[in-house]
Scaffold this active site. Sequence first.
Site, PDB file in Angstrom:
ATOM      1  N   ARG A 122      27.892  91.731 -29.965  1.00  0.00           N
ATOM      2  CA  ARG A 122      28.968  92.660 -30.334  1.00  0.00           C
ATOM      3  C   ARG A 122      29.085  93.706 -29.228  1.00  0.00           C
ATOM      4  NH1 ARG A 122      29.078  93.924 -36.775  1.00  0.00           N
ATOM      5  NH2 ARG A 122      31.141  94.654 -36.187  1.00  0.00           N
ATOM      6  N   ASP A 306      37.447  89.176 -41.789  1.00  0.00           N
ATOM      7  CA  ASP A 306      36.562  89.653 -42.862  1.00  0.00           C
ATOM      8  C   ASP A 306      36.837  88.951 -44.190  1.00  0.00           C
ATOM      9  OD1 ASP A 306      35.293  91.279 -41.083  1.00  0.00           O
ATOM     10  OD2 ASP A 306      36.417  93.091 -41.612  1.00  0.00           O
ATOM     11  N   ARG A 398      26.777  97.576 -49.064  1.00  0.00           N
ATOM     12  CA  ARG A 398      27.299  98.367 -47.940  1.00  0.00           C
ATOM     13  C   ARG A 398      28.810  98.506 -48.033  1.00  0.00           C
ATOM     14  NH1 ARG A 398      26.821  95.527 -43.012  1.00  0.00           N
ATOM     15  NH2 ARG A 398      28.425  97.030 -42.532  1.00  0.00           N
TER      16      ARG A 398
HETATM   17  N1  EPU Z   1      34.873  93.034 -28.387  1.00  0.00           N
HETATM   18  C1  EPU Z   1      34.581  93.011 -27.052  1.00  0.00           C
HETATM   19  N2  EPU Z   1      34.336  94.220 -26.424  1.00  0.00           N
HETATM   20  C2  EPU Z   1      34.401  95.403 -27.088  1.00  0.00           C
HETATM   21  C3  EPU Z   1      34.696  95.413 -28.474  1.00  0.00           C
HETATM   22  C4  EPU Z   1      34.939  94.195 -29.089  1.00  0.00           C
HETATM   23  O1  EPU Z   1      34.519  91.962 -26.426  1.00  0.00           O
HETATM   24  O2  EPU Z   1      34.172  96.445 -26.468  1.00  0.00           O
HETATM   25  C5  EPU Z   1      35.159  91.754 -29.081  1.00  0.00           C
HETATM   26  C6  EPU Z   1      34.150  91.465 -30.186  1.00  0.00           C
HETATM   27  O3  EPU Z   1      33.005  90.808 -29.697  1.00  0.00           O
HETATM   28  C7  EPU Z   1      34.964  90.600 -31.124  1.00  0.00           C
HETATM   29  C8  EPU Z   1      36.382  91.150 -30.976  1.00  0.00           C
HETATM   30  O4  EPU Z   1      36.397  91.886 -29.748  1.00  0.00           O
HETATM   31  O5  EPU Z   1      34.952  89.274 -30.686  1.00  0.00           O
HETATM   32  C9  EPU Z   1      36.846  92.074 -32.079  1.00  0.00           C
HETATM   33  O6  EPU Z   1      35.905  93.115 -32.309  1.00  0.00           O
HETATM   34  P1  EPU Z   1      36.346  94.551 -32.884  1.00  0.00           P
HETATM   35  O7  EPU Z   1      35.986  95.566 -31.881  1.00  0.00           O
HETATM   36  O8  EPU Z   1      37.759  94.467 -33.355  1.00  0.00           O
HETATM   37  O9  EPU Z   1      35.379  94.702 -34.145  1.00  0.00           O
HETATM   38  P2  EPU Z   1      34.627  96.003 -34.629  1.00  0.00           P
HETATM   39  O10 EPU Z   1      35.492  97.196 -34.406  1.00  0.00           O
HETATM   40  O11 EPU Z   1      33.243  96.034 -34.113  1.00  0.00           O
HETATM   41  C10 EPU Z   1      35.658  96.059 -37.014  1.00  0.00           C
HETATM   42  C11 EPU Z   1      35.130  96.031 -38.416  1.00  0.00           C
HETATM   43  C12 EPU Z   1      34.624  94.632 -38.750  1.00  0.00           C
HETATM   44  C13 EPU Z   1      35.748  93.615 -38.514  1.00  0.00           C
HETATM   45  C14 EPU Z   1      36.330  93.745 -37.102  1.00  0.00           C
HETATM   46  C15 EPU Z   1      37.541  92.854 -36.867  1.00  0.00           C
HETATM   47  C16 EPU Z   1      34.263  98.269 -38.747  1.00  0.00           C
HETATM   48  C17 EPU Z   1      33.089  99.150 -38.897  1.00  0.00           C
HETATM   49  N3  EPU Z   1      34.023  96.975 -38.528  1.00  0.00           N
HETATM   50  O12 EPU Z   1      34.550  95.734 -36.183  1.00  0.00           O
HETATM   51  O13 EPU Z   1      34.354  94.685 -40.135  1.00  0.00           O
HETATM   52  O14 EPU Z   1      35.228  92.304 -38.671  1.00  0.00           O
HETATM   53  O15 EPU Z   1      36.716  95.113 -36.874  1.00  0.00           O
HETATM   54  O16 EPU Z   1      38.544  93.150 -37.788  1.00  0.00           O
HETATM   55  O17 EPU Z   1      35.399  98.718 -38.845  1.00  0.00           O
HETATM   56  C18 EPU Z   1      33.304  94.154 -42.138  1.00  0.00           C
HETATM   57  O18 EPU Z   1      33.908  95.102 -42.664  1.00  0.00           O
HETATM   58  O19 EPU Z   1      32.688  93.281 -42.796  1.00  0.00           O
HETATM   59  C19 EPU Z   1      33.292  94.033 -40.682  1.00  0.00           C
HETATM   60  C20 EPU Z   1      32.413  93.334 -40.020  1.00  0.00           C
END
Ligand code: EPU
Length: 429
Positions: A122, A306, A398
């Site tokens: 991540r 999700d 959570r």
């Molecule tokens: N990614 C990158 N570089 C970055 C950030 C992300 O390559 O700097 C990639 C990730 O590896 C992934 C994709 O981009 O393949 C999307 O990641 P994103 O950043 O959108 O996810 P996140 O912000 O870490 C949030 C939610 C997740 C949800 C995702 C996608 C929160 C706290 N978490 O995560 O929610 O799956 O967006 O919608 O808001 C959940 O609620 O169960 C959960 C995991």
Amino acid sequence: MDKIVINGGRPLYGSIGISGMKNSALPILFGTILAADKCVIENLPPIKDVTGALQILKEMGAEVKMLDDTTVEIDTSHIVCGSAPYEMARNMRGSYYIAGAELGRFGRSKVALPGGCDFGSRPIDQHLKGFEALGARSNIDNGYLVLETDNALHGDSVYLDVVSVGATINIILAAVLAEGNTVIDNAAKEPHIVDLANFLNACGANISGAGTNVIHIKGVSHLSGVTYAIIPDMIEAGTYMVAAAAAGGNVTVTNVIPKHLESITAKLVEMGVDVIENDDSIVVARSGPLSKVNVKTMPYPGFPTDMNPQMCVLLCLAEGTSTLKEGVWESRFRYTKELACFGAEIQVDQRIAIVEGKGQLTGAEVKAVDLRAGAAMVIAGLAASGTTVVGDIHHIERGYEKIVEKLRAVGADISKITVGDDDSTALVG
Ligand code: EPU
């Protein structure tokens, strides 16, 4: 150790009220750092991630007062930059929003690298790219992400190489108080980004374009406190919509924004489920068999990642072969091993699952491998014949408020038990 026990095979009838959105609550709670004032946040979901975020804010020096179960007053005037406790921040993915908020308010930040559900790597490179464009330097020191600036943050253009919810939010948080204009291109469009922008604009920020892929932020000199209500949780709503489709019956999911649920509604209808959209509720009814369907998860407005595990359960209950492609996370299918215990036949090849729907599942003893996977185990248990026991339910807690009570209110035979060290068990809810 708590577990959820379900005697499945009963259709569900009644209504389920949806709580505030977890993935809005976390950025908005940490966004109050920028206001440096008193904010009242309403419709907060009483879930462990929110309790954790409030605890972190308290440890940082905020005054936090619960006004009722879902309303909190937070005064961040005297917060100390860099004081988020390491272990607490590590235990929650959303804690990385402290970085953007501290950087925006103090021009520096120190926070533990975040934890959260395990879907493979991540990365946070896009967050760092945004912070650096605004004039910050970043380095990793002993498990902490450290951000510093020599001069004030200044607006700039940032093109995200991947559509990232977290990076979009973090760059917004860092940019609202920066000098000049910031443009985020290829931004995520999720409803929680619009919710955060609405909250910050109510505090005095100048953000436009949230909900589209180009977001403009004109820096302002300060924000002030407001009262703000969080939008309903589309993933919690989708989870109960799928639960009703899986178990059968007729369930009204209330306090929702149907527009946010369109991709889920469309797939349920394609599978032969009856879905009626009202202004702020959705009725889901099923009596006949489920048809096979192909699903691909994508950033909003696509089908949400999700909802991947919950949807997979429905595909197992359909008749025929369906495919489920994961378009966001590199390894989201760890839960399929648990679903196999219910008799599901799923073959996973990297980001594609081929699901041989057999129209039925049988109860099993399984564990929640992450938050949404845990919800999927509960749905499988509701639809399966016989008894299901789900372990590791701290993952579920959570993100889902009172899941046992909400499902019991629509007729599910479900309870939470505590298994003692000596193997004695007690019913707890
Ligand atoms: N990614 C990158 N570089 C970055 C950030 C992300 O390559 O700097 C990639 C990730 O590896 C992934 C994709 O981009 O393949 C999307 O990641 P994103 O950043 O959108 O996810 P996140 O912000 O870490 C949030 C939610 C997740 C949800 C995702 C996608 C929160 C706290 N978490 O995560 O929610 O799956 O967006 O919608 O808001 C959940 O609620 O169960 C959960 C995991």
